[in-house]
Design an enzyme around this catalytic site. Structure first.
Site, PDB file in Angstrom:
ATOM      1  N   HIS A 249       9.705  -6.580  -0.050  1.00  0.00           N
ATOM      2  CA  HIS A 249       9.922  -5.797  -1.277  1.00  0.00           C
ATOM      3  C   HIS A 249      11.407  -5.808  -1.660  1.00  0.00           C
ATOM      4  O   HIS A 249      12.271  -6.046  -0.807  1.00  0.00           O
ATOM      5  CB  HIS A 249       9.534  -4.326  -1.047  1.00  0.00           C
TER       6      HIS A 249
ATOM      7  N   CYS B   8       9.712   3.697   3.086  1.00  0.00           N
ATOM      8  CA  CYS B   8       8.289   3.533   2.775  1.00  0.00           C
ATOM      9  C   CYS B   8       7.389   4.603   3.372  1.00  0.00           C
ATOM     10  O   CYS B   8       6.244   4.716   2.986  1.00  0.00           O
ATOM     11  CB  CYS B   8       7.809   2.148   3.152  1.00  0.00           C
TER      12      CYS B   8
ATOM     13  N   ASP C 219       4.493   2.964  -1.370  1.00  0.00           N
ATOM     14  CA  ASP C 219       4.017   1.861  -2.212  1.00  0.00           C
ATOM     15  C   ASP C 219       2.996   2.288  -3.253  1.00  0.00           C
ATOM     16  O   ASP C 219       2.725   1.543  -4.197  1.00  0.00           O
ATOM     17  CB  ASP C 219       3.449   0.746  -1.323  1.00  0.00           C
TER      18      ASP C 219
ATOM     19  N   ARG D 157       4.370  -8.984  -4.150  1.00  0.00           N
ATOM     20  CA  ARG D 157       3.486  -7.849  -4.428  1.00  0.00           C
ATOM     21  C   ARG D 157       3.547  -7.359  -5.872  1.00  0.00           C
ATOM     22  O   ARG D 157       2.572  -6.793  -6.373  1.00  0.00           O
ATOM     23  CB  ARG D 157       3.838  -6.676  -3.509  1.00  0.00           C
TER      24      ARG D 157
HETATM   25  C1  CIR Z   1       2.505  -4.071   3.806  1.00  0.00           C
HETATM   26  O1  CIR Z   1       2.633  -5.277   4.023  1.00  0.00           O
HETATM   27  O2  CIR Z   1       2.111  -3.651   2.723  1.00  0.00           O
HETATM   28  C2  CIR Z   1       2.796  -3.107   4.932  1.00  0.00           C
HETATM   29  N1  CIR Z   1       2.469  -3.732   6.185  1.00  0.00           N
HETATM   30  C3  CIR Z   1       4.239  -2.683   4.924  1.00  0.00           C
HETATM   31  C4  CIR Z   1       4.606  -1.919   3.705  1.00  0.00           C
HETATM   32  C5  CIR Z   1       6.006  -1.405   3.743  1.00  0.00           C
HETATM   33  N2  CIR Z   1       6.326  -0.746   2.542  1.00  0.00           N
HETATM   34  C6  CIR Z   1       7.542  -0.614   2.045  1.00  0.00           C
HETATM   35  O3  CIR Z   1       8.495  -1.117   2.614  1.00  0.00           O
HETATM   36  N3  CIR Z   1       7.686   0.021   0.900  1.00  0.00           N
END
Ligand code: CIR
Length: 258
Positions: A159, A249, A65, A129
């Site tokens: 996402h 991720c 991310d 986001r």
């Molecule tokens: C979030 O909510 O940001 C984290 N708990 C999970 C992020 C997962 N990221 C992704 O799928 N790229």
């Protein structure tokens, strides 16, 4: 191929959650799964390099991310969740060794998980986001690199890449997707494969070196990929899934001669 990863922090039970109920996360089990994921990447020929640990950033294992790496530029994201913005600088420092950097600037937000890169076309999820300004800034950064950016709405999941992932195949490239979360008509130029309806979170697979890494929890979707002639492999990922993390991720992949 270089894969940047980061250790699972002990604070992960305090992770951000948007679409899942909070349930206990077993840190030791998450660490074992993450190690299996890194081993899988090594087995596929990646050099795995860990970023510095961030024990007080509960979501810091989800390195995807913080940035998106393109041929010619690495775009440093500005995560939509304020709690995650402290993850970005160490990723920028690591990527600066391999690539020129560009940054998404406030008030825009953009999470790497919303950026689906295919050859020449980049789909950006407008999600909880990532905002339209984030997609616009990304388009401006990528214009000289000959990538076209297509913003698309995402609903019902975290996402864009929770909903749809690009999978290069032996013949045509595929998009694996959950049609409840993203409009499959967007991907008319691709061979669309739908996830098994009993496995709504199964779209987030990771294609590396001619293989497709799937989560063990999604065997029926894996069978669909096999039926399309794709070479799949599976890893345990159930504990990090409780933190809304999938397979893309947990790494940032960089084609590198280094
Ligand atoms: C979030 O909510 O940001 C984290 N708990 C999970 C992020 C997962 N990221 C992704 O799928 N790229």
């Amino acid at each position: 191929m270089l894969a940047l990863t980061r250790a699972v922090p002990p604070s992960i039970p305090r992770c951000e959650l948007s679409h899942r109920q909070r349930e206990p996360i077993d840190h030791a089990q998450a660490v074992r799964e993450h190690a299996a994921y890194e081993d899988c990447l090594r087995g596929l020929g990646c050099r795995v390099e860990r970023l510095p640990e961030l024990p007080d950033h509960p979501d810091s294992v989800f390195v995807e991310d913080a940035a998106v790496v393109f041929d010619g530029v690495a775009v440093i994201a500005r995560p939509g969740a304020a709690s995650r913005r402290g993850e970005v600088e160490s990723v920028a420092q690591a990527l600066a060794q391999y690539s020129p950097l560009a940054r998404i600037q406030a008030p825009a937000t953009l999470d790497g998980g919303d950026v689906l890169v295919t050859p020449g076309l980049v789909f950006v999820g407008i999600s909880g986001r990532t905002n339209a300004d984030g997609a616009r800034q990304l388009a401006a950064i990528l214009a000289p690199h000959r990538f076209e950016v297509i913003p698309i709405p995402v609903s019902g999941c975290l996402h864009l890449k929770s909903a749809a992932v690009w999978v290069p195949g032996p013949s045509r490239p595929h998009i694996l997707l959950n049609p409840s979360w993203v409009d499959s008509a967007t991907f008319h130029d691709f061979d669309v494969i739908e996830v098994d309806p009993d496995e709504p979170e199964a779209a987030n697979v990771l294609a590396v070196a001619g293989r497709v890494i799937c989560a063990e929890a999604h065997p029926q979707t894996r069978r669909r990929l096999d039926a399309h002639g794709l070479a799949t492999i599976s890893v345990p990922a159930a504990e990090l899934a409780k933190a809304e993390g999938g397979l893309t991720c947990c790494s940032l992949l960089i084609l590198s001669g280094a």
